[in-house]
Design a protein around this motif. Structure first.
Motif, PDB file in Angstrom:
ATOM      1  N   PHE A  71       0.866  -1.175   0.000  1.00  0.00           N
ATOM      2  CA  PHE A  71       0.000   0.000   0.000  1.00  0.00           C
ATOM      3  C   PHE A  71       0.895   1.214   0.000  1.00  0.00           C
ATOM      4  O   PHE A  71       1.748   1.362   0.881  1.00  0.00           O
ATOM      5  N   LEU A  72       0.735   2.099  -0.991  1.00  0.00           N
ATOM      6  CA  LEU A  72       1.553   3.300  -1.054  1.00  0.00           C
ATOM      7  C   LEU A  72       0.920   4.405  -0.220  1.00  0.00           C
ATOM      8  O   LEU A  72      -0.231   4.780  -0.444  1.00  0.00           O
ATOM      9  N   ASP A  73       1.676   4.907   0.720  1.00  0.00           N
ATOM     10  CA  ASP A  73       1.217   6.000   1.574  1.00  0.00           C
ATOM     11  C   ASP A  73       1.181   7.270   0.739  1.00  0.00           C
ATOM     12  O   ASP A  73       2.203   7.663   0.168  1.00  0.00           O
ATOM     13  N   PRO A  74       0.042   7.937   0.634  1.00  0.00           N
ATOM     14  CA  PRO A  74      -0.055   9.135  -0.205  1.00  0.00           C
ATOM     15  C   PRO A  74       0.778  10.304   0.323  1.00  0.00           C
ATOM     16  O   PRO A  74       1.146  11.195  -0.444  1.00  0.00           O
ATOM     17  N   LEU A  75       1.087  10.331   1.609  1.00  0.00           N
ATOM     18  CA  LEU A  75       1.880  11.424   2.168  1.00  0.00           C
ATOM     19  C   LEU A  75       3.375  11.253   1.921  1.00  0.00           C
ATOM     20  O   LEU A  75       4.077  12.215   1.649  1.00  0.00           O
ATOM     21  N   THR A  76       3.857  10.029   2.019  1.00  0.00           N
ATOM     22  CA  THR A  76       5.292   9.792   1.880  1.00  0.00           C
ATOM     23  C   THR A  76       5.684   9.240   0.520  1.00  0.00           C
ATOM     24  O   THR A  76       6.839   9.358   0.127  1.00  0.00           O
ATOM     25  N   GLY A  77       4.737   8.590  -0.164  1.00  0.00           N
ATOM     26  CA  GLY A  77       5.050   7.932  -1.422  1.00  0.00           C
ATOM     27  C   GLY A  77       5.765   6.607  -1.233  1.00  0.00           C
ATOM     28  O   GLY A  77       6.270   6.031  -2.180  1.00  0.00           O
ATOM     29  N   LEU A  78       5.809   6.119   0.003  1.00  0.00           N
ATOM     30  CA  LEU A  78       6.487   4.870   0.314  1.00  0.00           C
ATOM     31  C   LEU A  78       5.485   3.754   0.536  1.00  0.00           C
ATOM     32  O   LEU A  78       4.385   3.989   1.027  1.00  0.00           O
ATOM     33  N   CYS A  79       5.888   2.544   0.204  1.00  0.00           N
ATOM     34  CA  CYS A  79       5.082   1.376   0.515  1.00  0.00           C
ATOM     35  C   CYS A  79       5.065   1.213   2.030  1.00  0.00           C
ATOM     36  O   CYS A  79       6.122   1.238   2.671  1.00  0.00           O
ATOM     37  N   THR A  80       3.894   1.055   2.599  1.00  0.00           N
ATOM     38  CA  THR A  80       3.803   0.911   4.058  1.00  0.00           C
ATOM     39  C   THR A  80       4.313  -0.444   4.533  1.00  0.00           C
ATOM     40  O   THR A  80       4.622  -0.594   5.710  1.00  0.00           O
ATOM     41  N   GLY A  81       4.430  -1.409   3.648  1.00  0.00           N
ATOM     42  CA  GLY A  81       4.946  -2.721   4.022  1.00  0.00           C
ATOM     43  C   GLY A  81       6.464  -2.773   4.038  1.00  0.00           C
ATOM     44  O   GLY A  81       7.074  -3.205   5.006  1.00  0.00           O
TER      45      GLY A  81
END
Length: 65
Positions: A10-20
Motif C-alpha cells: 500500500f503506497l502511503d499518499p503522504l510519503t510515497g512509500l510502501c507501508t509494508g
C-alpha cells in the motif's frame, strides 16, 4: 535475490512509500534490474524510512510540543 517485500503493498499518499517495505514506486519497479550493491543500500535505508514520521505526523508533533 533478496527483497524487502512482505506482501503488504500500500503506497502511503503522504510519503510515497510502501507501508509494508518502505520502498518508493521507482525502487519497487526497478528492483530486478538494480545491482546487488544498489539493493543493499536501499535495504539498509528502509528501517529508518519506516520509522520516520510522515509529514503530517511531524506537523502534529511539532504543534503539540
Amino acid at each position: 535475490m533478496r527483497t524487502p517485500c512482505i506482501r503488504v503493498c500500500f503506497l502511503d499518499p503522504l510519503t510515497g512509500l510502501c507501508t509494508g517495505c518502505g520502498r518508493t514506486t521507482e525502487e519497487i519497479a526497478g528492483w530486478m534490474r538494480f545491482s546487488d550493491e544498489e539493493r543493499y543500500h536501499i535495504m539498509a535505508s528502509l528501517p529508518a524510512r519506516l520509522a520516520a514520521p510522515a509529514p503530517e505526523q511531524a506537523k502534529t508533533l511539532e504543534a503539540a510540543g
